[in-house]
Design a protein around this motif. Structure first.
Motif, PDB file in Angstrom:
ATOM      1  N   ALA A  74       0.820  -1.217   0.000  1.00 45.80           N
ATOM      2  CA  ALA A  74       0.000   0.000   0.000  1.00 45.80           C
ATOM      3  C   ALA A  74       0.849   1.259   0.000  1.00 45.80           C
ATOM      4  CB  ALA A  74      -0.934   0.001   1.213  1.00 45.80           C
ATOM      5  N   GLY A  75       2.166   1.107   0.248  1.00 46.56           N
ATOM      6  CA  GLY A  75       3.052   2.260   0.191  1.00 46.56           C
ATOM      7  C   GLY A  75       3.642   2.694   1.510  1.00 46.56           C
ATOM      8  N   ALA A  76       3.387   1.956   2.592  1.00 45.67           N
ATOM      9  CA  ALA A  76       3.926   2.344   3.897  1.00 45.67           C
ATOM     10  C   ALA A  76       5.448   2.363   3.849  1.00 45.67           C
ATOM     11  CB  ALA A  76       3.443   1.382   4.972  1.00 45.67           C
ATOM     12  N   ASP A  77       6.046   3.390   4.453  1.00 45.95           N
ATOM     13  CA  ASP A  77       7.498   3.515   4.448  1.00 45.95           C
ATOM     14  C   ASP A  77       8.153   2.678   5.549  1.00 45.95           C
ATOM     15  OD1 ASP A  77       8.160   5.906   2.463  1.00 45.95           O
ATOM     16  OD2 ASP A  77       6.306   6.377   3.537  1.00 45.95           O
ATOM     17  N   TYR A  78       7.427   2.457   6.612  1.00 44.43           N
ATOM     18  CA  TYR A  78       8.037   1.721   7.737  1.00 44.43           C
ATOM     19  C   TYR A  78       6.943   1.044   8.546  1.00 44.43           C
ATOM     20  CZ  TYR A  78      11.491   0.747  11.406  1.00 44.43           C
ATOM     21  OH  TYR A  78      12.327   0.139  12.289  1.00 44.43           O
ATOM     22  N   PRO A  79       6.476  -0.139   8.129  1.00 38.93           N
ATOM     23  CA  PRO A  79       5.489  -0.872   8.938  1.00 38.93           C
ATOM     24  C   PRO A  79       6.188  -1.704  10.000  1.00 38.93           C
ATOM     25  CG  PRO A  79       5.809  -2.003   6.867  1.00 38.93           C
ATOM     26  CD  PRO A  79       6.725  -0.813   6.851  1.00 38.93           C
ATOM     27  N   VAL A  80       5.669  -1.697  11.199  1.00 37.87           N
ATOM     28  CA  VAL A  80       6.237  -2.475  12.305  1.00 37.87           C
ATOM     29  C   VAL A  80       5.147  -3.301  12.953  1.00 37.87           C
ATOM     30  CG1 VAL A  80       7.426  -2.387  14.524  1.00 37.87           C
ATOM     31  CG2 VAL A  80       7.997  -0.743  12.752  1.00 37.87           C
ATOM     32  N   ARG A  81       5.352  -4.592  13.008  1.00 32.82           N
ATOM     33  CA  ARG A  81       4.362  -5.430  13.679  1.00 32.82           C
ATOM     34  C   ARG A  81       4.390  -5.141  15.169  1.00 32.82           C
ATOM     35  NH1 ARG A  81       4.937 -11.732  13.494  1.00 32.82           N
ATOM     36  NH2 ARG A  81       5.473 -11.462  15.676  1.00 32.82           N
ATOM     37  N   GLU A  82       3.226  -4.980  15.759  1.00 31.89           N
ATOM     38  CA  GLU A  82       3.124  -4.404  17.106  1.00 31.89           C
ATOM     39  C   GLU A  82       3.829  -5.218  18.175  1.00 31.89           C
ATOM     40  OE1 GLU A  82      -0.973  -4.168  18.131  1.00 31.89           O
ATOM     41  OE2 GLU A  82      -1.379  -6.262  17.733  1.00 31.89           O
ATOM     42  N   THR A  83       3.946  -6.535  17.993  1.00 34.08           N
ATOM     43  CA  THR A  83       4.535  -7.362  19.059  1.00 34.08           C
ATOM     44  C   THR A  83       5.968  -7.779  18.769  1.00 34.08           C
ATOM     45  OG1 THR A  83       3.633  -9.346  18.004  1.00 34.08           O
ATOM     46  CG2 THR A  83       2.294  -8.306  19.715  1.00 34.08           C
ATOM     47  N   PHE A  84       6.515  -7.380  17.600  1.00 36.26           N
ATOM     48  CA  PHE A  84       7.793  -7.947  17.172  1.00 36.26           C
ATOM     49  C   PHE A  84       8.948  -7.564  18.082  1.00 36.26           C
ATOM     50  CE2 PHE A  84      11.558  -7.976  14.336  1.00 36.26           C
ATOM     51  CZ  PHE A  84      11.616  -9.346  14.121  1.00 36.26           C
ATOM     52  N   GLU A  85       9.129  -6.258  18.313  1.00 42.91           N
ATOM     53  CA  GLU A  85      10.276  -5.830  19.104  1.00 42.91           C
ATOM     54  C   GLU A  85      10.182  -6.307  20.552  1.00 42.91           C
ATOM     55  OE1 GLU A  85      13.220  -4.487  18.484  1.00 42.91           O
ATOM     56  OE2 GLU A  85      12.676  -4.837  16.398  1.00 42.91           O
ATOM     57  N   SER A  86       8.961  -6.275  21.134  1.00 45.96           N
ATOM     58  CA  SER A  86       8.825  -6.758  22.518  1.00 45.96           C
ATOM     59  C   SER A  86       9.112  -8.253  22.583  1.00 45.96           C
ATOM     60  CB  SER A  86       7.422  -6.452  23.040  1.00 45.96           C
ATOM     61  OG  SER A  86       6.437  -7.017  22.199  1.00 45.96           O
ATOM     62  N   ALA A  87       8.707  -9.012  21.546  1.00 48.39           N
ATOM     63  CA  ALA A  87       8.973 -10.452  21.531  1.00 48.39           C
ATOM     64  C   ALA A  87      10.468 -10.731  21.405  1.00 48.39           C
ATOM     65  CB  ALA A  87       8.201 -11.107  20.384  1.00 48.39           C
ATOM     66  N   LEU A  88      11.149  -9.969  20.538  1.00 48.26           N
ATOM     67  CA  LEU A  88      12.593 -10.151  20.401  1.00 48.26           C
ATOM     68  C   LEU A  88      13.317  -9.791  21.698  1.00 48.26           C
ATOM     69  CD1 LEU A  88      13.543  -8.879  16.828  1.00 48.26           C
ATOM     70  CD2 LEU A  88      13.361 -11.230  17.655  1.00 48.26           C
ATOM     71  N   ASP A  89      12.860  -8.752  22.370  1.00 49.97           N
ATOM     72  CA  ASP A  89      13.495  -8.359  23.622  1.00 49.97           C
ATOM     73  C   ASP A  89      13.341  -9.450  24.678  1.00 49.97           C
ATOM     74  OD1 ASP A  89      14.918  -6.341  25.138  1.00 49.97           O
ATOM     75  OD2 ASP A  89      13.088  -6.125  26.299  1.00 49.97           O
ATOM     76  N   LEU A  90      12.138 -10.054  24.732  1.00 55.59           N
ATOM     77  CA  LEU A  90      11.945 -11.178  25.650  1.00 55.59           C
ATOM     78  C   LEU A  90      12.835 -12.356  25.262  1.00 55.59           C
ATOM     79  CD1 LEU A  90       8.078 -11.200  26.258  1.00 55.59           C
ATOM     80  CD2 LEU A  90       9.853 -10.799  27.947  1.00 55.59           C
ATOM     81  N   GLY A  91      12.951 -12.617  23.959  1.00 55.37           N
ATOM     82  CA  GLY A  91      13.818 -13.702  23.512  1.00 55.37           C
ATOM     83  C   GLY A  91      15.270 -13.462  23.881  1.00 55.37           C
ATOM     84  N   ARG A  92      15.742 -12.203  23.723  1.00 56.25           N
ATOM     85  CA  ARG A  92      17.111 -11.873  24.117  1.00 56.25           C
ATOM     86  C   ARG A  92      17.331 -12.113  25.603  1.00 56.25           C
ATOM     87  NH1 ARG A  92      19.113  -8.355  26.997  1.00 56.25           N
ATOM     88  NH2 ARG A  92      17.106  -7.276  27.184  1.00 56.25           N
ATOM     89  N   GLU A  93      16.376 -11.665  26.423  1.00 59.78           N
ATOM     90  CA  GLU A  93      16.509 -11.850  27.868  1.00 59.78           C
ATOM     91  C   GLU A  93      16.482 -13.328  28.232  1.00 59.78           C
ATOM     92  OE1 GLU A  93      17.036 -10.749  31.834  1.00 59.78           O
ATOM     93  OE2 GLU A  93      17.286  -9.619  29.972  1.00 59.78           O
ATOM     94  N   ALA A  94      15.663 -14.115  27.521  1.00 54.94           N
ATOM     95  CA  ALA A  94      15.602 -15.560  27.788  1.00 54.94           C
ATOM     96  C   ALA A  94      16.952 -16.211  27.507  1.00 54.94           C
ATOM     97  CB  ALA A  94      14.513 -16.199  26.924  1.00 54.94           C
ATOM     98  N   LEU A  95      17.595 -15.817  26.403  1.00 45.62           N
ATOM     99  CA  LEU A  95      18.920 -16.381  26.090  1.00 45.62           C
ATOM    100  C   LEU A  95      19.939 -16.045  27.168  1.00 45.62           C
ATOM    101  CD1 LEU A  95      19.102 -15.645  22.248  1.00 45.62           C
ATOM    102  CD2 LEU A  95      18.739 -17.860  23.348  1.00 45.62           C
ATOM    103  N   VAL A  96      19.908 -14.778  27.630  1.00 48.15           N
ATOM    104  CA  VAL A  96      20.852 -14.364  28.675  1.00 48.15           C
ATOM    105  C   VAL A  96      20.597 -15.129  29.962  1.00 48.15           C
ATOM    106  CG1 VAL A  96      21.576 -12.423  30.110  1.00 48.15           C
ATOM    107  CG2 VAL A  96      21.189 -12.073  27.670  1.00 48.15           C
TER     108      VAL A  96
END
Length: 596
Positions: free
Chosen positions: A520-542
């Motif tokens: 549709a032309g969006a310049d920067y779409p971000v899925r609402e849960t992606f960054e929070s999920a990655l942050d939880l994944g990073r903390e889980a690895l640590v």
């Protein structure tokens, strides 16, 4: 093979499971059916109780004994509510509890006592009858708020504040019953002061125990006790607090609520809630079953004229008072209407008040039976009234009082949608001093945002005329973040068609939605849960032993894989260049194809 005669004797002299099976079967059969047809679980329990009670199939004849046991469900329910009310939060509600609650209770008492007087009853009896109806059913309102997901919302919080004040009011009301009783005025001032001191002493003991004893006790049990001991300790705290308050002349429910508040900041709060929840649900359902059984059809038949007049008179007058108080305290028309329908019934504490008045000689047994029937009928009618209200309410026609439509806005950032995501997005922009124009379509949220100093304009971002009024041509950046997937896509399409050079950042709800937004032309779409999920994944690895650097390397790999897959999913690679720029979008490598 066992002797059949002996087995029959054991069954005869042992614990009779048949009533338990009947109660469970009635709930299991009726409640899902009522929820399926949209009538709610409360009405399902009430109907099941009526069906198995003395005026249905006749499986039970003593509904009051069941209600007395099932009142523990209300006690446990208030304990769980207390767990959610940290002292700081409760203190912040003091104005609503002692302001809004006191105003509604006092005005309702003054209004409702005239029903009994108009019907020719003595003033004392009329006062008790009207006062009992003022005490709303905590069980019904809390259950309805929970089912509708409104307990954490501001309008739900205001109703909870009123209910808390009504629970507190039962104490002085019972004292008034003793004073109004024949010979009650002769009670000495010393007797009354002694009752007050005992009540305050009970509260003091509970506060001290909660502050210095409960948390260390649970810490010790968690270290040395078994899981079932923790559950037993949780029940001990709730029931012990209830008994202590009852011994001090206060309500058991208030004791349980205070115990919950005192444990709300404990590290064991979630464990306690999980342990209590099954008992709370079963006993609260049993309470509604008992109320359904207690509906005495013979009394209704013999006194149908009085009851037919009293039920609508009490309910309509109480609804009028609730609506007026809500509007005086600046609630919207929709909130005031919902509150008056939801809180129109009498409550379970009325049974306590009427029983005390009967023992004191203010009410006769027949009056008590009539009033009990009136309260129960009002409780039965409440879910039906809510259904009617929901059917009559026009969708998309909310109250616009106190809400300004977007017009001639000129902020350099246009933020569309001020829900849970939009509010967070606005914080770094405001912190850096950018001028935001914010629009949303939820009038209740707009009014609530004003209380926190935010100016949000009413406007539908899927309409081009509204976007023009919101300053689409003046904006250096546009963010589309409403809580509606299709609306976000439509907004991006309209904005990029009208202002193709203006950067558009968009909220994506899934992987597929993100691809749609790119197309549709969006310049920067971000899925609402992606960054929070990655942050939880990073903390889980640590936490599992990886170093922070290893965890970050893994996340970079996940992001890279996601960018590559996203480039392949876009049509013909046209959008691959834009997709490869998305360092913070996409889904986990194991994400299911549907993106949820």
């Amino acid at each position: 093979m066992a002797d059949p005669t002996h087995a029959a004797e054991v069954a005869h002299h042992g614990f009779d499971l048949v009533p338990v099976v009947i109660l469970l079967a009635a709930a299991v059969i009726t409640v899902p059916f009522f929820r399926r047809i949209g009538l709610g679980s409360v009405l399902g329990y009430l109907a099941a109780g009526l069906a198995i009670g003395p005026y249905g199939f006749g499986f039970f004849n003593d509904a009051q004994s069941i209600i007395h046991v099932a009142e523990l469900g209300v006690v446990l329910f208030l304990f769980i509510i207390g767990l959610e009310m940290q002292p700081s939060r409760l203190w912040s509600m003091r104005g609503e509890i002692f302001g809004l609650g006191a105003l509604q209770v006092c005005l309702a008492i003054f209004t409702l006592i005239w029903v009994g007087i108009a019907l020719g009853y003595p003033v004392a009896a009329s006062f008790v009858a009207g006062t009992g109806f003022v005490l709303t059913s905590t069980a019904i309102v809390m259950q309805m708020l929970q089912e509708r997901g409104e307990m954490a919302q501001p309008k739900g919080r205001r109703m909870i504040a009123i209910l808390l004040f009504e629970d507190l009011a039962i104490v002085p009301l019972l004292a008034l019953v003793a004073f109004l009783a024949p010979g009650g005025a002769e009670a000495t001032l010393t007797d009354r002061l002694q009752s007050v001191v005992i009540g305050l002493g009970a509260i003091g003991v509970l506060v001290l125990a909660g502050r210095y004893f409960l948390d260390p006790m649970f810490r010790l049990l968690a270290r040395f006790g078994a899981r079932e001991v923790m559950t037993a300790a949780a029940l001990l705290v709730v029931l012990g607090a209830a008994v202590l308050m009852q011994a001090g002349g206060l309500s058991m429910a208030m004791g349980a609520f205070l115990a919950g508040v005192l444990l709300s900041e404990s590290s064991f709060r979630h464990q306690l809630e999980a342990d209590i929840e099954p008992f709370r649900g079963l006993l609260l359902g049993l309470f509604f079953l008992g109320v359904g059984m207690a509906l005495d059809l013979e009394i209704i038949a013999h006194n149908w004229v009085i009851i037919a007049i009293s039920v609508p008179a009490f309910m309509l007058l109480k609804m009028l008072v609730i609506y007026v108080v809500a509007r005086l305290t600046r609630a919207s028309h929709s909130e005031a209407t919902e509150r008056m329908v939801l809180m129109a019934q009498g409550g379970e504490f009325a049974f306590v008040l009427y029983a005390a008045a009967t023992q004191s000689g203010i009410l006769t047994s027949e009056w008590n039976a009539n009033l009990t029937a009136i309260i129960i009928i009002s409780m039965v009618l409440t879910p039906l009234m809510l259904i009617v209200q929901n059917r009559l309410r026009k969708p998309g026609d909310p109250s616009m009082e106190g809400v300004d439509a977007a017009r001639d806005l000129s902020g350099n950032v246009l933020l569309i949608g001020f829900g849970r995501m939009g509010q967070i997005i606005s914080q770094p922009l405001l912190a850096r001093g950018y001028n935001l124009s914010i629009i949303d379509t939820d009038p209740d949220m707009i009014r609530e945002a004003q209380n926190f100093g935010f100016k949000v304009w009413y406007g539908d971002g899927t309409r081009l005329d509204i976007l023009h009024a919101a300053g689409i041509h003046h904006a250096d950046l546009i963010i589309a973040a409403p809580n509606d997937r299709d609306a976000v896509t439509r907004m991006v399409e309209i904005i990029k068609h009208e202002c193709p050079l203006t950067p558009v950042l968009a909220r994506a709800f899934s992987r597929q939605h993100m691809v749609e937004l790119l197309k549709a032309g969006a310049d920067y779409p971000v899925r609402e849960t992606f960054e929070s999920a990655l942050d939880l994944g990073r903390e889980a690895l640590v936490r599992l032993g990886d170093s922070p650097e290893e965890a970050l390397d893994t996340l970079r790999s996940v992001r890279e894989n996601d960018r590559e897959r996203l480039a392949l999913e876009t049509t013909g690679g046209i959008y691959a260049g834009r997709a490869l720029l998305q360092g913070m979008v996409g889904a986990n490598a194991d994400q299911k194809p549907n993106g949820h």
